[in-house]
Design a protein around this motif. Sequence first.
Motif, PDB file in Angstrom:
ATOM      1  N   SER A 247       0.762  -1.339   0.027  1.00  0.00           N
ATOM      2  CA  SER A 247       0.067   0.031  -0.029  1.00  0.00           C
ATOM      3  C   SER A 247       1.006   1.354  -0.014  1.00  0.00           C
ATOM      4  CB  SER A 247      -0.809   0.015   1.462  1.00  0.00           C
ATOM      5  OG  SER A 247      -0.244   0.049   2.408  1.00  0.00           O
ATOM      6  N   SER A 248      -0.100   2.314  -0.109  1.00  0.00           N
ATOM      7  CA  SER A 248       0.992   3.827  -0.321  1.00  0.00           C
ATOM      8  C   SER A 248       1.954   4.057   1.012  1.00  0.00           C
ATOM      9  CB  SER A 248       0.272   4.775  -0.930  1.00  0.00           C
ATOM     10  OG  SER A 248      -0.658   5.144   0.273  1.00  0.00           O
ATOM     11  N   LYS A 249       1.489   3.961   1.970  1.00  0.00           N
ATOM     12  CA  LYS A 249       1.981   4.437   3.319  1.00  0.00           C
ATOM     13  C   LYS A 249       1.830   5.720   3.186  1.00  0.00           C
ATOM     14  CE  LYS A 249       3.230   0.095   4.547  1.00  0.00           C
ATOM     15  NZ  LYS A 249       2.946  -0.772   3.606  1.00  0.00           N
ATOM     16  N   SER A 251      -0.308   7.314   4.695  1.00  0.00           N
ATOM     17  CA  SER A 251      -1.220   7.929   5.837  1.00  0.00           C
ATOM     18  C   SER A 251      -0.587   8.665   6.832  1.00  0.00           C
ATOM     19  CB  SER A 251      -1.992   6.749   6.583  1.00  0.00           C
ATOM     20  OG  SER A 251      -0.865   5.672   6.932  1.00  0.00           O
ATOM     21  N   LEU A 284      -6.681   4.732  -5.387  1.00  0.00           N
ATOM     22  CA  LEU A 284      -6.186   5.546  -4.625  1.00  0.00           C
ATOM     23  C   LEU A 284      -7.112   6.825  -4.305  1.00  0.00           C
ATOM     24  CD1 LEU A 284      -3.192   5.115  -2.955  1.00  0.00           C
ATOM     25  CD2 LEU A 284      -2.683   7.227  -4.018  1.00  0.00           C
ATOM     26  N   GLU A 287      -9.668   6.103  -2.064  1.00  0.00           N
ATOM     27  CA  GLU A 287      -9.412   5.862  -0.686  1.00  0.00           C
ATOM     28  C   GLU A 287      -9.376   7.193   0.016  1.00  0.00           C
ATOM     29  OE1 GLU A 287      -9.909   3.244   1.112  1.00  0.00           O
ATOM     30  OE2 GLU A 287     -10.007   1.856  -0.476  1.00  0.00           O
ATOM     31  N   LEU A 288      -8.766   8.179  -0.958  1.00  0.00           N
ATOM     32  CA  LEU A 288      -8.580   9.336  -0.277  1.00  0.00           C
ATOM     33  C   LEU A 288      -9.982  10.227  -0.074  1.00  0.00           C
ATOM     34  CD1 LEU A 288      -5.568  10.933  -2.319  1.00  0.00           C
ATOM     35  CD2 LEU A 288      -5.594  10.158   0.088  1.00  0.00           C
ATOM     36  N   PHE A 350       2.324   0.987  13.337  1.00  0.00           N
ATOM     37  CA  PHE A 350       1.620   0.596  12.023  1.00  0.00           C
ATOM     38  C   PHE A 350       1.062  -0.627  11.987  1.00  0.00           C
ATOM     39  CE2 PHE A 350       0.776   0.162   7.421  1.00  0.00           C
ATOM     40  CZ  PHE A 350       0.182   1.233   7.248  1.00  0.00           C
ATOM     41  N   ASN A 353      -4.399  -1.719   6.691  1.00  0.00           N
ATOM     42  CA  ASN A 353      -5.905  -1.684   6.871  1.00  0.00           C
ATOM     43  C   ASN A 353      -6.807  -3.050   7.090  1.00  0.00           C
ATOM     44  OD1 ASN A 353      -8.239   0.021   6.659  1.00  0.00           O
ATOM     45  ND2 ASN A 353      -8.842  -1.286   4.626  1.00  0.00           N
ATOM     46  N   ARG A 356      -6.290  -3.788  10.727  1.00  0.00           N
ATOM     47  CA  ARG A 356      -7.073  -2.985  11.391  1.00  0.00           C
ATOM     48  C   ARG A 356      -8.376  -3.469  11.586  1.00  0.00           C
ATOM     49  NH1 ARG A 356      -4.394   3.114  10.645  1.00  0.00           N
ATOM     50  NH2 ARG A 356      -2.227   2.200   9.669  1.00  0.00           N
ATOM     51  N   LEU A 382      -0.849   4.512  17.012  1.00  0.00           N
ATOM     52  CA  LEU A 382      -0.807   4.660  15.507  1.00  0.00           C
ATOM     53  C   LEU A 382       0.068   5.878  15.035  1.00  0.00           C
ATOM     54  CD1 LEU A 382      -4.271   4.073  13.971  1.00  0.00           C
ATOM     55  CD2 LEU A 382      -2.446   2.784  13.612  1.00  0.00           C
ATOM     56  N   ASP A 386      -5.297   9.746  12.866  1.00  0.00           N
ATOM     57  CA  ASP A 386      -6.068  10.980  12.280  1.00  0.00           C
ATOM     58  C   ASP A 386      -7.287  10.989  13.137  1.00  0.00           C
ATOM     59  OD1 ASP A 386      -6.752  12.569   9.761  1.00  0.00           O
ATOM     60  OD2 ASP A 386      -8.729  11.763  10.457  1.00  0.00           O
ATOM     61  N   SER A 389     -10.445   9.628  11.158  1.00  0.00           N
ATOM     62  CA  SER A 389     -10.555   8.485  10.353  1.00  0.00           C
ATOM     63  C   SER A 389     -10.377   7.377  11.300  1.00  0.00           C
ATOM     64  CB  SER A 389      -8.827   8.247   9.343  1.00  0.00           C
ATOM     65  OG  SER A 389      -9.195   9.060   8.307  1.00  0.00           O
ATOM     66  N   ASN A 390      -9.769   7.430  12.494  1.00  0.00           N
ATOM     67  CA  ASN A 390      -9.708   6.475  13.250  1.00  0.00           C
ATOM     68  C   ASN A 390     -10.805   6.230  14.158  1.00  0.00           C
ATOM     69  OD1 ASN A 390      -7.916   4.677  15.294  1.00  0.00           O
ATOM     70  ND2 ASN A 390      -8.615   5.986  17.006  1.00  0.00           N
ATOM     71  N   TRP A 394     -13.403   3.014  13.631  1.00  0.00           N
ATOM     72  CA  TRP A 394     -13.953   2.165  14.686  1.00  0.00           C
ATOM     73  C   TRP A 394     -15.258   1.986  14.731  1.00  0.00           C
ATOM     74  CZ3 TRP A 394     -11.843  -1.412  17.838  1.00  0.00           C
ATOM     75  CH2 TRP A 394     -10.447  -1.595  17.845  1.00  0.00           C
TER      76      TRP A 394
HETATM   77  C1  LIG Z   1      -9.989   0.710  12.972  1.00  0.00           C
HETATM   78  C2  LIG Z   1      -9.377   1.483  12.057  1.00  0.00           C
HETATM   79  C3  LIG Z   1      -8.810   2.584  12.393  1.00  0.00           C
HETATM   80  C4  LIG Z   1      -7.946   3.416  11.494  1.00  0.00           C
HETATM   81  N1  LIG Z   1      -7.370   4.512  11.821  1.00  0.00           N
HETATM   82  C5  LIG Z   1      -6.916   5.417  10.960  1.00  0.00           C
HETATM   83  C6  LIG Z   1      -6.169   6.688  11.480  1.00  0.00           C
HETATM   84  O1  LIG Z   1      -6.210   6.837  12.657  1.00  0.00           O
HETATM   85  N2  LIG Z   1      -5.856   7.147  10.456  1.00  0.00           N
HETATM   86  C7  LIG Z   1      -5.706   6.929   9.087  1.00  0.00           C
HETATM   87  O2  LIG Z   1      -5.027   7.685   8.303  1.00  0.00           O
HETATM   88  N3  LIG Z   1      -6.430   5.591   8.604  1.00  0.00           N
HETATM   89  C8  LIG Z   1      -6.824   5.098   9.598  1.00  0.00           C
HETATM   90  N4  LIG Z   1      -7.454   3.832   9.172  1.00  0.00           N
HETATM   91  C9  LIG Z   1      -7.538   3.668   7.653  1.00  0.00           C
HETATM   92  C10 LIG Z   1      -6.757   2.851   6.861  1.00  0.00           C
HETATM   93  O3  LIG Z   1      -6.387   1.856   7.830  1.00  0.00           O
HETATM   94  C11 LIG Z   1      -5.500   3.479   6.742  1.00  0.00           C
HETATM   95  O4  LIG Z   1      -5.512   4.800   6.239  1.00  0.00           O
HETATM   96  C12 LIG Z   1      -4.302   3.058   5.897  1.00  0.00           C
HETATM   97  O5  LIG Z   1      -4.068   1.434   6.458  1.00  0.00           O
HETATM   98  C13 LIG Z   1      -2.749   3.527   5.901  1.00  0.00           C
HETATM   99  O6  LIG Z   1      -1.951   2.772   5.135  1.00  0.00           O
HETATM  100  P1  LIG Z   1      -1.833   3.334   3.646  1.00  0.00           P
HETATM  101  O7  LIG Z   1      -1.286   4.788   3.786  1.00  0.00           O
HETATM  102  O8  LIG Z   1      -0.619   2.612   3.163  1.00  0.00           O
HETATM  103  O9  LIG Z   1      -3.096   3.410   2.834  1.00  0.00           O
HETATM  104  P2  LIG Z   1      -3.620   3.105   1.211  1.00  0.00           P
HETATM  105  O10 LIG Z   1      -4.389   1.810   1.196  1.00  0.00           O
HETATM  106  O11 LIG Z   1      -2.349   3.332   0.469  1.00  0.00           O
HETATM  107  O12 LIG Z   1      -4.371   4.225   1.075  1.00  0.00           O
HETATM  108  C14 LIG Z   1      -4.074   5.806   0.612  1.00  0.00           C
HETATM  109  C15 LIG Z   1      -4.682   6.535   1.813  1.00  0.00           C
HETATM  110  O13 LIG Z   1      -6.164   6.539   1.603  1.00  0.00           O
HETATM  111  C16 LIG Z   1      -6.645   6.860   3.042  1.00  0.00           C
HETATM  112  N5  LIG Z   1      -7.342   5.598   3.639  1.00  0.00           N
HETATM  113  C17 LIG Z   1      -7.481   4.471   2.999  1.00  0.00           C
HETATM  114  N6  LIG Z   1      -8.121   3.750   3.492  1.00  0.00           N
HETATM  115  C18 LIG Z   1      -8.983   4.631   4.440  1.00  0.00           C
HETATM  116  C19 LIG Z   1      -9.959   4.435   5.513  1.00  0.00           C
HETATM  117  N7  LIG Z   1     -10.618   3.024   5.375  1.00  0.00           N
HETATM  118  N8  LIG Z   1     -10.492   5.498   6.109  1.00  0.00           N
HETATM  119  C20 LIG Z   1      -9.851   6.561   5.847  1.00  0.00           C
HETATM  120  N9  LIG Z   1      -8.674   6.724   4.894  1.00  0.00           N
HETATM  121  C21 LIG Z   1      -8.407   5.888   4.464  1.00  0.00           C
HETATM  122  C22 LIG Z   1      -5.489   7.107   3.824  1.00  0.00           C
HETATM  123  O14 LIG Z   1      -5.064   8.517   4.030  1.00  0.00           O
HETATM  124  C23 LIG Z   1      -4.395   6.385   3.090  1.00  0.00           C
HETATM  125  O15 LIG Z   1      -3.033   7.089   3.322  1.00  0.00           O
HETATM  126  C24 LIG Z   1      -8.144   2.986  10.183  1.00  0.00           C
HETATM  127  C25 LIG Z   1      -8.776   2.100   9.865  1.00  0.00           C
HETATM  128  C26 LIG Z   1      -9.446   1.009  10.726  1.00  0.00           C
HETATM  129  C27 LIG Z   1     -10.240  -0.107  10.218  1.00  0.00           C
END
Ligand SMILES: Cc1cc2nc3c(=O)[nH]c(=O)nc-3n(C[C@H](O)[C@H](O)[C@H](O)COP(=O)(O)OP(=O)(O)OC[C@H]3O[C@@H](n4cnc5c(N)ncnc54)[C@H](O)[C@@H]3O)c2cc1C
Length: 478
Positions: A247-249, A251, A284, A287-288, A350, A353, A356, A382, A386, A389-390, A394
């Motif tokens: 994934s992109s990381k 977040s 991507l 997801e934003l 970390f 998704n 989580r 975490l 955020d 988002s968190n 939940w």
């Molecule tokens: C219980 C739970 C708690 C979470 N808490 C947070 C948190 O505190 N902060 C956070 O940024 N994300 C949270 N997420 C959403 C998601 O798990 C993470 O954004 C993601 O895993 C971050 O990895 P990435 O940047 O590689 O994601 P990628 O899959 O590469 O996604 C790109 C971007 O899209 C956004 N995104 C992706 N999925 C979600 C989602 N479900 N909700 C909101 N935005 C999303 C993020 O900004 C992420 O960086 C949570 C999800 C769950 C189920």
Amino acid sequence: MKKILVWLRNDLRLHDNTLLHEATQKSEQVWVAYCIDKRLFAPNMLGIPKTGNFRAKFLTESLLDLRLQLRKQGSDLIVRLGKPEQEICKIAEILQVEAVFTSKEVTQEELEVETALEQNLTSKGIAIEYFWQATLYHINDLPFPVCKLPDIFTEFRKAVERQVEIRKPLPAPNKKISPLPKNLFAGNIPTLKEVGLQEVEISPKATFIFKGGETEALKRLHYYLWESDLIASYKETRNGLLGKDYSSKFSPYLALGCISPRQIWQEVKKYEKERTANESTYWLIFELIWRDFFRFTAKKYGNRLFYPSGFKNEKLALAENTEIFWKWAKGETGVPFIDANMRELNATGFMSNRGRQNVASFLVKDLKISWIWGATYFESLLIDYDVCSNWGNWQYVAGVGNDPRENRYFNIISQAERYDSQAEFMKHWLPELQNVPSKKINYLGELSAKELAEYGVRIGVNYPKAIVKWTLAVKVSK
Ligand SMILES: Cc1cc2nc3c(=O)[nH]c(=O)nc-3n(C[C@H](O)[C@H](O)[C@H](O)COP(=O)(O)OP(=O)(O)OC[C@H]3O[C@@H](n4cnc5c(N)ncnc54)[C@H](O)[C@@H]3O)c2cc1C
């Protein structure tokens, strides 16, 4: 306006920063300050720091990066440790600014701080101006007022995709940020010790080491798109668990504002034009849009974001059993898929998704423990915490949020078999299960004493006994 102080919050960057852009357009003298809010390191309801050391480290790295960028321009980042409503006001007075420019936040504690600062500034005759900048879609461009925001994500997404144009990201300010006057000390970026936390020990098992700051954020963006083309297969890999590339990381960078969602969007559009446009490149952005949805929903519902009954106002019969909760939190449930994910979180700050969703569902739906505790634990640990988002996610998993599907349930065993079929992820974080065949790893309770001994597993000694009795349909394939 003659002089402006920019108070940065979750927008630690120079590019696409409305505050810096507006301030440098309106004034010849602009300074930039950040105040680390001491209260964020106090113990939360679980007795652990509200902000744990992974995020604190990431924050200090991000501040340092910004400071170095500003120093190159002959200015500096003013840093304070204390209460922003007091410290920012003091700086504004010393600099004799006419206004403080800052971002508008949406949740209670953040709003309380800005209101208190506003009162302090007003009493000194200094104005405060708020700007919206955390989301991909600007709040003023939404086709409905926030109070009429659709509760269902798909409705929201379709409406904005159809009707709203995303504003182009702003360039980094081309005018210089002013040098600090002699009577103003730039301030040190505190160490973790100074905020009462322990230094972070990077786990040798970590597969990705996050380093804070705009420079790193832009590097990661460049890597994920142009260097590796990973974005072109994002939809297929995004449910992965192990490694730096599934994934992109982005977040943690988005959470602190080291990168803006519009910057990512613009780069993806460029990539689509110059390399390839497919479902993955779109996903991507999709997801934003989820991220935006959680923020706008938090604004719509205010403090309901933190209510056990959630946005839905649904009462759940959930217990507050500390013994079970801490087994979950420490990764000692005896359920390998859960434990591996929680151990990753505890060792790195970390979790994927997919992880989580599973650990949250397990806590609420299988262990019947308050989701508020889970969200509070995540908030501390975490690196990408955020608030919207968190707590929004939940709620969603707990079934009190805006999920149109009733009773969404994650069968942990089938999830583990589907997303970690070779048990690579589980074995990475649970080396004590190294010799258990992947097909049997999710069924330890069904293995004979002889088999367990053969695999070097001593239940209750080197791996915990499962805290739930499994009544799952899937059976072990021997
Ligand atoms: C219980 C739970 C708690 C979470 N808490 C947070 C948190 O505190 N902060 C956070 O940024 N994300 C949270 N997420 C959403 C998601 O798990 C993470 O954004 C993601 O895993 C971050 O990895 P990435 O940047 O590689 O994601 P990628 O899959 O590469 O996604 C790109 C971007 O899209 C956004 N995104 C992706 N999925 C979600 C989602 N479900 N909700 C909101 N935005 C999303 C993020 O900004 C992420 O960086 C949570 C999800 C769950 C189920």
